[in-house]
Design a protein around this motif. Sequence first.
Motif, PDB file in Angstrom:
ATOM      1  N   UNK A 296       0.810  -1.104  -0.023  1.00 12.43           N
ATOM      2  CA  UNK A 296      -0.051   0.167  -0.011  1.00 12.43           C
ATOM      3  C   UNK A 296       0.984   1.302   0.047  1.00 12.43           C
ATOM      4  N   UNK A 297       2.049   1.257   0.468  1.00 12.20           N
ATOM      5  CA  UNK A 297       3.092   2.364   0.404  1.00 12.20           C
ATOM      6  C   UNK A 297       3.634   2.531  -1.103  1.00 12.20           C
ATOM      7  N   UNK A 298       3.417   1.541  -1.927  1.00 12.54           N
ATOM      8  CA  UNK A 298       4.025   2.062  -3.397  1.00 12.54           C
ATOM      9  C   UNK A 298       3.104   3.082  -4.162  1.00 12.54           C
ATOM     10  N   UNK A 299       3.318   4.212  -4.148  1.00 14.99           N
ATOM     11  CA  UNK A 299       2.526   5.015  -5.319  1.00 14.99           C
ATOM     12  C   UNK A 299       1.874   4.590  -6.629  1.00 14.99           C
ATOM     13  N   UNK A 300       0.688   4.852  -6.742  1.00 13.68           N
ATOM     14  CA  UNK A 300      -0.223   4.588  -8.029  1.00 13.68           C
ATOM     15  C   UNK A 300       0.701   5.092  -9.272  1.00 13.68           C
ATOM     16  N   UNK A 301       1.361   5.984  -9.194  1.00  9.98           N
ATOM     17  CA  UNK A 301       2.126   6.258 -10.343  1.00  9.98           C
ATOM     18  C   UNK A 301       3.089   5.127 -10.716  1.00  9.98           C
ATOM     19  N   UNK A 302       4.060   4.927  -9.447  1.00  2.62           N
ATOM     20  CA  UNK A 302       4.785   3.873  -9.778  1.00  2.62           C
ATOM     21  C   UNK A 302       4.453   2.432 -10.269  1.00  2.62           C
ATOM     22  N   UNK A 303       3.260   2.154  -9.906  1.00  2.00           N
ATOM     23  CA  UNK A 303       2.630   0.645 -10.512  1.00  2.00           C
ATOM     24  C   UNK A 303       2.178   1.330 -12.007  1.00  2.00           C
ATOM     25  N   UNK A 304       1.641   2.271 -12.234  1.00  8.40           N
ATOM     26  CA  UNK A 304       1.300   2.777 -13.510  1.00  8.40           C
ATOM     27  C   UNK A 304       2.577   2.753 -14.625  1.00  8.40           C
ATOM     28  N   UNK A 305       3.665   3.041 -14.168  1.00  2.86           N
ATOM     29  CA  UNK A 305       4.744   3.213 -14.960  1.00  2.86           C
ATOM     30  C   UNK A 305       5.342   1.670 -15.241  1.00  2.86           C
ATOM     31  N   UNK A 306       5.410   0.615 -14.065  1.00  2.00           N
ATOM     32  CA  UNK A 306       5.754  -0.463 -14.139  1.00  2.00           C
ATOM     33  C   UNK A 306       4.739  -1.448 -15.448  1.00  2.00           C
ATOM     34  N   UNK A 307       3.556  -0.968 -15.108  1.00  2.00           N
ATOM     35  CA  UNK A 307       2.480  -1.613 -16.328  1.00  2.00           C
ATOM     36  C   UNK A 307       2.913  -1.148 -17.547  1.00  2.00           C
TER      37      UNK A 307
ATOM     38  N   UNK B 203      -1.542  -7.941 -22.977  1.00  2.00           N
ATOM     39  CA  UNK B 203      -2.956  -8.142 -22.159  1.00  2.00           C
ATOM     40  C   UNK B 203      -2.932  -7.292 -20.957  1.00  2.00           C
ATOM     41  N   UNK B 204      -1.695  -6.818 -20.352  1.00  2.00           N
ATOM     42  CA  UNK B 204      -1.786  -6.106 -19.323  1.00  2.00           C
ATOM     43  C   UNK B 204      -2.325  -4.672 -19.391  1.00  2.00           C
ATOM     44  N   UNK B 205      -3.124  -4.324 -18.352  1.00  3.95           N
ATOM     45  CA  UNK B 205      -3.655  -3.076 -18.247  1.00  3.95           C
ATOM     46  C   UNK B 205      -2.376  -1.977 -18.172  1.00  3.95           C
ATOM     47  N   UNK B 206      -2.858  -0.773 -18.601  1.00  3.95           N
ATOM     48  CA  UNK B 206      -1.595   0.245 -18.823  1.00  3.95           C
ATOM     49  C   UNK B 206      -1.593   1.239 -17.785  1.00  3.95           C
ATOM     50  N   UNK B 207      -2.378   1.092 -16.742  1.00  5.26           N
ATOM     51  CA  UNK B 207      -2.623   2.147 -15.506  1.00  5.26           C
ATOM     52  C   UNK B 207      -3.155   1.548 -14.310  1.00  5.26           C
ATOM     53  N   UNK B 208      -2.603   2.230 -13.193  1.00  9.13           N
ATOM     54  CA  UNK B 208      -3.154   1.674 -12.005  1.00  9.13           C
ATOM     55  C   UNK B 208      -4.790   1.546 -11.918  1.00  9.13           C
TER      56      UNK B 208
END
Length: 719
Positions: free
Chosen positions: A141-152, A161-166
């Motif tokens: 939960x401490x990982x920012x949503x923007x970091x998850x979006x960049x990983x995706x 088939x992966x989503x492009x954003x959080x």
Amino acid sequence: MGRPKSKRTFYKSYNALSRKQKWLRRQNTLRQNDFQSDEDSTSTKTIQNIHMSAIGSNPSESPSTSVNTQAHNETDFCNVLPAAELSSDSDQASEESFNSDHVYSCQEEGLVEKRAEHIPFHSNTDPDITKIIRSWALNEVNVPKTSVSRLLKGLHAIHTKLPMSFNTLLPRPDLQYKSMIHGKYVHFRNWMSSLKDLLYNTFNHISGTVQYSLVINIDGLPLFQHSPDFKMYPILCTIYKVKSRPICIGIFSTEKSTCREMPDPEVLLKDFLNDIQRLHSHPISCDNLKFQMAGKGIFVCDAPARSSLKKIKSHCAYNSCERCTVTGVYDDYSHHVCLLGHGSFRTNEDFVSHTHENHHTGISVLADFGVDMIQCFVLDYMHLCCLGVTKRLLSWWKGVKRQYTAKLSSSSISIINERIEIYKDYIPVEFNRKMRNLSELPYWKASELRLFLLYTGAVLLKCKNTISIKRYRHLKSLFIAMRILLSSSSNETSLHLCSKLLYDFVSKCTTIYGKGFVTYNVHSLVHLVDDYKNYGSLDLVNCFVFESYLGLLKKYVKSGYKPLQQVSYYAFHSNENILSMTHSKFAGLNKGAAAGIIEGGITLPGFSNAVHFRKFRLYSDCIIYANSVANSTIQFNGTIAKVFDIILHGTNVLFIIKKYRNVTTLFKKPVPSSAVGVFNVDCLSDSYQVINASGKICKCIILPYKKGFVAMEIIHSIE
């Protein structure tokens, strides 16, 4: 005032700034063109390494190698070890040593867990990377949503088939928030589908009708330490005897500090009781399975929540005991209501008819719903024994709250703190926390108090110059009784002994510490045996797993703006991904940098071609490490031994051990310590022995004592 700037000066500075911006844009464009040619050749390799690292694979492997993956609670995605990565001294040994149809597992008593019929060493099935990342994003939960979006976005080049954003990975749910008296409530309609998935995933290896029970928890959750404005009351549940993450049914949140109490159960539980009624009238069906709910639920809550749900007097009242009709007396010295002696036992019929009016504050909706108001409300040992009795004992020894009659000397406290520091190196990985010294006692968590009560306390306080013999014998009664109640194999004889020890402990509290010590929690110890007779080990019905989940909910609140919406977002997706977030781990040899093949090891005659490993998962929440100070001690057939090496020979996982030659009891009265899995051990044998890891083996915690050690069987489950 200074002279105002002329228009010429303004336009000149504006033009200069504009030229600078244009220059920066041109430089950025040039950099992008320079890196564009290298991006196509490097992005695929870089993203591939990120993907293989995320699922726990070795980047040096070929991309075609795939493994079965189980999500880990701390982003450590453990994989079953592929046969292609195992190496030995000869090719013939490699062919004979690995059989994909063989199972390496040890059964765990008490809990029903999802286990594979076989654990292959090689698989051609690609792991679902979307589920892995979704589970990881929910846990971290401490990982920012923007970091998850960049990983995706980076992984999308390989996995289209992966989503492009959080927001696409975890879309915002459409939830309905209902206004209540002094707050809002949200009910999750997906909790029943999560229950269905969990039931089918657990019992899909059988057919017919399966009966199950729900363990229900309702507890208050203060969101902010220095602000009383918001407090939440989540309604959680798990399946009895099934180890999983709790399912969130609904959440109530207060909005103002004027009233932070739980709303009336008739209003709060309306939607939940309708769902329970639906589960009874329309059982869950899936394929050839039918799941029939037994009873109305097992409620595991703390004392304030139980008093609100049952509409009875609080735990500070004169008639507060939930199991007997004892009437308390007020103690002027401790300023507490003390429950001395015992009364007649309460029954559900007496509760429904309000035979004892002094015990009730109203009519509970649960009584009208058909819930057994005595047996279906468990006395949670986490709040009762750990946070209640154990912390009260330590507080009186330390001399807090003006209780100086039982205070220990400063030298005794120093000795206890020194022993606590020594024991930190001997605490196994199965324990979430290690004990802190007594100066931080007000901040001790329930897991630290459990560690003291069930394991370290009986050894630590047996040392000289700590507490008197009289107090140690008194504490020993509680120690033995609680280890009996948390064991899964206690019989009628041991339960009778446990009941006698608890009665003896409560009665002697008055003579040792005064009548002010016997409060609601201390008195209720004598009724714990009834819960064991109804539901088995107290480890199956406690609040530890719910408290861990509440901690995750609290971490997901980032600000004071609409905290209910923030928490409900996480709870909804936690229900949707209940299977991937349950993290059921299979017994066997796991892959990873810390668990893979090790060089060298102990070579015995006849095992020259064996492959050596660093660790072995004995069962889902127990790991044996080779030649470790804190994680190598095991018990089997009444023998205590240390594991020095873990090898795979043919199709068998073997432990190379040395037995302890001198095995005695730590104490002999009131019963030998060996009866509750506690042994005094010394002197390892000179020769190695080989045993099969699939036998009936349990892990032990080992603590230094005098010139040897004290070994105790680990009896609690890991949250």
